[in-house]
Design a protein around this motif. Structure first.
Motif, PDB file in Angstrom:
ATOM      1  N   UNK A   1       0.849  -1.199   0.000  1.00  0.00           N
ATOM      2  CA  UNK A   1       0.000   0.000   0.000  1.00  0.00           C
ATOM      3  C   UNK A   1       0.880   1.242   0.000  1.00  0.00           C
ATOM      4  N   UNK A   2       0.636   2.084  -0.977  1.00  0.00           N
ATOM      5  CA  UNK A   2       1.368   3.342  -1.087  1.00  0.00           C
ATOM      6  C   UNK A   2       0.349   4.464  -0.896  1.00  0.00           C
ATOM      7  N   UNK A   3       0.352   5.048   0.298  1.00  0.00           N
ATOM      8  CA  UNK A   3      -0.679   6.008   0.683  1.00  0.00           C
ATOM      9  C   UNK A   3      -0.279   7.421   0.278  1.00  0.00           C
ATOM     10  N   UNK A   4      -1.210   8.099  -0.347  1.00  0.00           N
ATOM     11  CA  UNK A   4      -1.021   9.506  -0.694  1.00  0.00           C
ATOM     12  C   UNK A   4      -2.039  10.327   0.090  1.00  0.00           C
ATOM     13  N   UNK A   5      -1.558  11.183   0.970  1.00  0.00           N
ATOM     14  CA  UNK A   5      -2.419  12.048   1.766  1.00  0.00           C
ATOM     15  C   UNK A   5      -2.143  13.499   1.367  1.00  0.00           C
ATOM     16  N   UNK A   6      -3.156  14.208   0.869  1.00  0.00           N
ATOM     17  CA  UNK A   6      -2.939  15.600   0.447  1.00  0.00           C
ATOM     18  C   UNK A   6      -2.440  16.473   1.599  1.00  0.00           C
ATOM     19  N   UNK A   7      -1.550  17.390   1.267  1.00  0.00           N
ATOM     20  CA  UNK A   7      -1.051  18.368   2.226  1.00  0.00           C
ATOM     21  C   UNK A   7      -1.373  19.755   1.697  1.00  0.00           C
ATOM     22  N   UNK A   8      -1.827  20.627   2.566  1.00  0.00           N
ATOM     23  CA  UNK A   8      -2.308  21.951   2.167  1.00  0.00           C
ATOM     24  C   UNK A   8      -1.369  23.036   2.694  1.00  0.00           C
ATOM     25  N   UNK A   9      -1.126  24.049   1.832  1.00  0.00           N
ATOM     26  CA  UNK A   9      -0.177  25.108   2.181  1.00  0.00           C
ATOM     27  C   UNK A   9      -0.725  26.474   1.745  1.00  0.00           C
ATOM     28  N   UNK A  10      -0.157  27.484   2.350  1.00  0.00           N
ATOM     29  CA  UNK A  10      -0.426  28.852   1.898  1.00  0.00           C
ATOM     30  C   UNK A  10       0.876  29.627   1.891  1.00  0.00           C
ATOM     31  N   UNK A  11       0.921  30.616   1.020  1.00  0.00           N
ATOM     32  CA  UNK A  11       2.092  31.468   0.910  1.00  0.00           C
ATOM     33  C   UNK A  11       1.909  32.679   1.811  1.00  0.00           C
ATOM     34  N   UNK A  12       2.917  32.949   2.643  1.00  0.00           N
ATOM     35  CA  UNK A  12       2.875  34.065   3.586  1.00  0.00           C
ATOM     36  C   UNK A  12       3.999  35.029   3.239  1.00  0.00           C
ATOM     37  N   UNK A  13       3.686  36.313   3.246  1.00  0.00           N
ATOM     38  CA  UNK A  13       4.679  37.329   2.906  1.00  0.00           C
ATOM     39  C   UNK A  13       4.638  38.457   3.922  1.00  0.00           C
ATOM     40  N   UNK A  14       5.818  38.809   4.426  1.00  0.00           N
ATOM     41  CA  UNK A  14       5.956  39.938   5.345  1.00  0.00           C
ATOM     42  C   UNK A  14       7.134  40.788   4.870  1.00  0.00           C
ATOM     43  N   UNK A  15       6.832  41.976   4.377  1.00  0.00           N
ATOM     44  CA  UNK A  15       7.882  42.829   3.836  1.00  0.00           C
ATOM     45  C   UNK A  15       8.488  42.191   2.603  1.00  0.00           C
ATOM     46  N   UNK A  16       9.814  42.015   2.618  1.00  0.00           N
ATOM     47  CA  UNK A  16      10.525  41.414   1.482  1.00  0.00           C
ATOM     48  C   UNK A  16      10.741  39.913   1.670  1.00  0.00           C
ATOM     49  N   UNK A  17      10.186  39.372   2.742  1.00  0.00           N
ATOM     50  CA  UNK A  17      10.402  37.962   3.050  1.00  0.00           C
ATOM     51  C   UNK A  17       9.116  37.170   2.816  1.00  0.00           C
ATOM     52  N   UNK A  18       9.224  36.038   2.128  1.00  0.00           N
ATOM     53  CA  UNK A  18       8.065  35.191   1.888  1.00  0.00           C
ATOM     54  C   UNK A  18       8.384  33.737   2.174  1.00  0.00           C
ATOM     55  N   UNK A  19       7.398  32.973   2.573  1.00  0.00           N
ATOM     56  CA  UNK A  19       7.591  31.549   2.842  1.00  0.00           C
ATOM     57  C   UNK A  19       6.238  30.840   2.746  1.00  0.00           C
ATOM     58  N   UNK A  20       6.294  29.516   2.762  1.00  0.00           N
ATOM     59  CA  UNK A  20       5.065  28.723   2.761  1.00  0.00           C
ATOM     60  C   UNK A  20       4.912  28.032   4.105  1.00  0.00           C
ATOM     61  N   UNK A  21       3.675  27.858   4.517  1.00  0.00           N
ATOM     62  CA  UNK A  21       3.394  27.150   5.756  1.00  0.00           C
ATOM     63  C   UNK A  21       2.222  26.209   5.555  1.00  0.00           C
ATOM     64  N   UNK A  22       2.269  25.056   6.230  1.00  0.00           N
ATOM     65  CA  UNK A  22       1.209  24.059   6.096  1.00  0.00           C
ATOM     66  C   UNK A  22      -0.027  24.509   6.863  1.00  0.00           C
ATOM     67  N   UNK A  23      -1.199  24.233   6.308  1.00  0.00           N
ATOM     68  CA  UNK A  23      -2.470  24.587   6.941  1.00  0.00           C
ATOM     69  C   UNK A  23      -3.363  23.357   6.998  1.00  0.00           C
ATOM     70  N   UNK A  24      -4.444  23.432   7.790  1.00  0.00           N
ATOM     71  CA  UNK A  24      -5.403  22.339   7.878  1.00  0.00           C
ATOM     72  C   UNK A  24      -6.256  22.292   6.616  1.00  0.00           C
ATOM     73  N   UNK A  25      -6.805  21.120   6.350  1.00  0.00           N
ATOM     74  CA  UNK A  25      -7.617  20.935   5.151  1.00  0.00           C
ATOM     75  C   UNK A  25      -8.829  21.858   5.130  1.00  0.00           C
ATOM     76  N   UNK A  26      -9.425  22.111   6.311  1.00  0.00           N
ATOM     77  CA  UNK A  26     -10.622  22.949   6.334  1.00  0.00           C
ATOM     78  C   UNK A  26     -10.309  24.432   6.123  1.00  0.00           C
ATOM     79  N   UNK A  27      -9.009  24.802   6.176  1.00  0.00           N
ATOM     80  CA  UNK A  27      -8.617  26.180   5.896  1.00  0.00           C
ATOM     81  C   UNK A  27      -8.381  26.417   4.402  1.00  0.00           C
TER      82      UNK A  27
END
Length: 261
Positions: free
Chosen positions: A106-132
């Protein structure tokens, strides 16, 4: 008259010095070239799916020469990188010749959810819950696929024939209906052909699976920088939904890449 002779002798000395220096640099370059010269093969397999697979067995082309696999020993000895660990791999004999078998219960694939966050000149991605997760929000995305990858490197005792590898070097097998084509890239000789992949697994009807196989033979050396030449053989296949059959795959070979001494 004396001045001209002096100048002539001086120019001759300069010319001789330059010639000696150039000859020395040439010999030094030849020394480094011979000392660093290496020939090797690389075999890379990647299987990607966007849904869970159960009781999966996937057969893909393996490099062979005169019907004999050149990677069976290395794979059996575990000399490879394979992710994840629950996936097994081995060379098996089929009615189409030796092929690489990738298997997992069994090879399980579970979706992972992310959003892009930006503050000033710095940006990054962070994981969020599925309902978000909001599919209409361009700052959010979902990672809904997983891959299994196997890579092997093998040294060659002899120089690899990268200009004309057909019949002289290992190539991905099986291969059918080989046609020489016009090269659209920097290669000297190009071919297209049909191949096969064996796909057997349970999955949702919408699950998409792709497999890509690359085999490369290369010579490399150092002369003030890395130089080399190579040929590259590739096979790709795609399928959707549960499978239990042989599937036609597309293959292409490009030979005569790089520089030649």
């Amino acid at each position: 008259m004396i001045r001209r002779r002096t100048i002539g002798v001086g120019l001759l000395i300069v010319v001789l010095a330059v010639a000696v220096l150039a000859g020395g640099l040439f010999l030094l370059g030849e020394y480094f070239s011979q000392d660093s010269y290496a020939s090797e093969y690389e075999y890379d397999v990647r299987v990607t799916t966007n849904g869970t697979l159960t009781n999966a067995t996937i057969l893909v082309p393996a490099p062979a020469l005169e019907g004999e696999s050149i990677v069976a020993v290395e794979i059996d000895d575990g000399a490879h990188a394979l992710r994840p660990e629950e996936v097994s791999s081995r060379i098996v004999e089929t009615e189409h010749g030796p092929m690489l078998e990738v298997a997992v219960e069994e090879f399980v694939v579970e979706p992972e959810y992310y959003r892009f966050v930006e503050e000033g000149d710095v940006g990054w991605t962070e994981e969020i819950d599925a309902d978000e997760y909001d599919p209409d929000d361009p700052e959010m995305f979902v990672r809904d696929h997983e891959s299994v990858e196997l890579t092997l490197w093998l040294e060659s005792d002899a120089e690899v024939d990268t200009r004309d590898p057909v019949g002289a070097e290992p190539l991905l097998e099986p291969r059918y209906d080989v046609t020489e084509t016009t090269c659209e890239s920097g290669a000297e000789r190009c071919y297209e052909y049909a191949s096969l992949a064996g796909l057997e697994y349970e999955a949702d009807p919408a699950t998409a699976v792709s497999a890509s196989v690359t085999f490369r033979g290369e010579n490399s050396w150092w002369t003030g920088g890395w130089n080399g030449n190579w040929y590259e053989d590739r096979v790709a296949v795609e399928a959707t939904g549960p499978q239990s059959e042989w599937v036609t795959a597309s293959g292409e070979l490009e030979a005569g890449w790089g520089s030649y001494r």
